[in-house]
Design an enzyme around this catalytic site. Structure first.
Site, PDB file in Angstrom:
ATOM      1  N   GLY A 285       8.891-103.346 -51.094  1.00 35.40           N
ATOM      2  CA  GLY A 285       7.544-102.801 -51.200  1.00 35.40           C
ATOM      3  C   GLY A 285       6.894-102.365 -52.712  1.00 35.40           C
TER       4      GLY A 285
ATOM      5  CB  THR B 249       8.309-109.111 -44.882  1.00 36.89           C
ATOM      6  OG1 THR B 249       9.542-108.290 -44.641  1.00 36.89           O
ATOM      7  CG2 THR B 249       8.783-110.554 -45.151  1.00 36.89           C
ATOM      8  N   GLY B 250       9.021-107.711 -47.812  1.00 37.85           N
ATOM      9  CA  GLY B 250      10.039-107.371 -48.724  1.00 37.85           C
ATOM     10  C   GLY B 250       9.983-105.890 -49.432  1.00 37.85           C
TER      11      GLY B 250
ATOM     12  CB  THR C 151       8.378-106.133 -42.280  1.00 38.19           C
ATOM     13  OG1 THR C 151       8.900-104.786 -42.679  1.00 38.19           O
ATOM     14  CG2 THR C 151       7.112-106.282 -42.491  1.00 38.19           C
TER      15      THR C 151
ATOM     16  NE  ARG D 189       8.663 -97.345 -49.687  1.00 40.38           N
ATOM     17  CZ  ARG D 189       8.580 -98.332 -49.251  1.00 40.38           C
ATOM     18  NH1 ARG D 189       8.118 -98.426 -47.814  1.00 40.38           N
ATOM     19  NH2 ARG D 189       8.809 -99.721 -49.840  1.00 40.38           N
ATOM     20  CB  VAL D 190       2.591 -95.629 -48.402  1.00 38.80           C
ATOM     21  CG1 VAL D 190       1.965 -96.860 -48.193  1.00 38.80           C
ATOM     22  CG2 VAL D 190       2.438 -94.133 -47.837  1.00 38.80           C
ATOM     23  N   GLY D 191       4.699 -98.020 -48.680  1.00 38.19           N
ATOM     24  CA  GLY D 191       5.129 -99.532 -49.193  1.00 38.19           C
ATOM     25  C   GLY D 191       3.927-100.282 -49.188  1.00 38.19           C
ATOM     26  CG  ASP D 192       4.604-104.498 -49.237  1.00 38.04           C
ATOM     27  OD1 ASP D 192       5.562-103.666 -49.026  1.00 38.04           O
ATOM     28  OD2 ASP D 192       4.492-105.695 -48.935  1.00 38.04           O
TER      29      ASP D 192
HETATM   30  N1  ASP Z   1       7.505-104.227 -47.183  1.00 37.08           N
HETATM   31  C1  ASP Z   1       8.137-103.068 -46.298  1.00 37.08           C
HETATM   32  C2  ASP Z   1       8.038-102.063 -47.161  1.00 37.08           C
HETATM   33  O1  ASP Z   1       8.465-102.005 -48.318  1.00 37.08           O
HETATM   34  C3  ASP Z   1       9.415-103.535 -46.059  1.00 37.08           C
HETATM   35  C4  ASP Z   1       9.686-104.965 -45.737  1.00 37.08           C
HETATM   36  O2  ASP Z   1       8.859-105.768 -45.684  1.00 37.08           O
HETATM   37  O3  ASP Z   1      11.016-105.095 -45.324  1.00 37.08           O
HETATM   38  O4  ASP Z   1       7.683-100.960 -46.438  1.00 37.08           O
END
Ligand code: ASP
Length: 318
Positions: free
Chosen positions: A256, A253-254, A202, A230-233
């Protein structure tokens, strides 16, 4: 400055800043700063050869340098953030734009958001499949619609109406990401959880311009093998991206799902604004504290109006 965190976490980011105002600057001039990240996760050491690392660093350098140059020329933090992110979206090395991870159905669904700290204006898109630069579309949403977040086909129709470049979904494909999908499916079919390595990359940026304006942006393909829309953060203002001149700018990033539930980016800014914490304390408290305790992995880059930068990340092993 370039830093590479070890302990199973790969963190690649670059920071650039210029010094304090000089007598030659106008009354409004002040220090500028930009920090970018190329994602966090668990990459096996053998998978990151010196050559691969050099390629990542070169692309990150190109992105941060482009953003920094704009800031030095008096551009807005918004422009610097978008420019830096677009360079990374165009590179197959990152999980954003070309090189995005695959959904379970072997498609790419891209998310992006950005926010401006001076006005609290924000724009975001989720689950877009045919827009070349999701971060550019997020900026269009912010500047040319009365909305903050557009999703799926509607967002794509808006992109067409704004004349943004469209490309086929396959253009985002890379063999490496396809292998990651196949691995993730095999793990899931075997009843195992996903490997964190399968979503690395990301991208995000935070910047401070000569007028004291903060901005933050994030762009991603999300998590490998995601399903059901699916939608992340990353496209969620407050969770993956936040900017407020009264506190700080944050790009996350991480994993979500955790960043959404812990409202990570806005939470860090709230600690600064209402709790009087400096950004290092605030960002550490959230990332190394409650997020880690909950099992949420990842990190943030955070920048305050004085140009201070914090970049805490965690991994399950740390
Ligand atoms: N945060 C992103 C998500 O969950 C993925 C990532 O940052 O690695 O979609």
């Amino acid at each position: 400055m370039y830093r590479h965190c070890k302990l199973g976490l790969v963190l690649l980011f670059l920071v650039a800043s210029v010094g304090a105002p000089s007598a030659l600057h106008s009354a409004e001039s002040q220090a500028t700063a930009i920090a970018i990240h190329g994602g966090a996760g668990t990459i096996r050491r053998e998978n990151l050869t010196p050559e691969a690392e050099a390629r990542l660093v070169a692309k990150l350098t190109e992105a941060v340098t482009a953003g920094h140059k704009l800031l030095l020329n008096g551009a807005s933090s918004l422009d610097a953030v978008v420019t830096a992110i677009q360079i990374l979206e165009a590179s197959p090395l990152f999980n954003a734009g070309v090189g995005a991870v695959y959904t379970w159905d072997e498609k790419h669904e891209l998310d992006a958001s950005l926010m401006v700290g001076h006005t609290l204006q924000a724009g975001a898109v989720a689950g877009v499949r045919t827009v070349q630069s999701p971060i550019a579309l997020a900026r269009e949403v912010m500047l040319h619609s009365s909305h903050v977040l557009l999703a799926g086909r509607g967002a794509e129709a808006f992109a067409v109406s704004r004349g943004l470049p469209q490309i086929s979904n396959e253009t985002f494909s890379t063999p490496t990401r396809l292998q990651q999908l196949q691995r993730a499916k095999a793990r899931e079919n075997a009843g195992l959880s996903h490997s964190l390595a399968d979503r690395v990359g990301t991208v995000g940026a935070v910047a401070l311009d000569r007028h004291g304006g903060l901005a933050a942006g994030t762009s991603t393909g999300g998590m490998t093998a995601k399903r059901w829309g699916r939608v992340g953060d990353s496209p969620l203002i407050g969770a993956g991206t936040y900017a407020d001149n009264r506190s700080c700018a944050v790009s996350a990033t991480g994993h979500g799902e955790y960043f959404i539930r812990y409202n990570v980016a806005a939470n860090i800014c709230a600690r600064v604004r209402f709790g009087g914490e400096d950004i290092t304390t605030a960002a550490q408290a959230v990332i190394q504290g409650e997020l880690l305790e909950a099992g949420g992995t990842g990190g943030v880059i955070a920048l305050d109006p004085a140009g201070n930068i914090a970049m805490p990340f965690n991994t399950p092993g740390m």
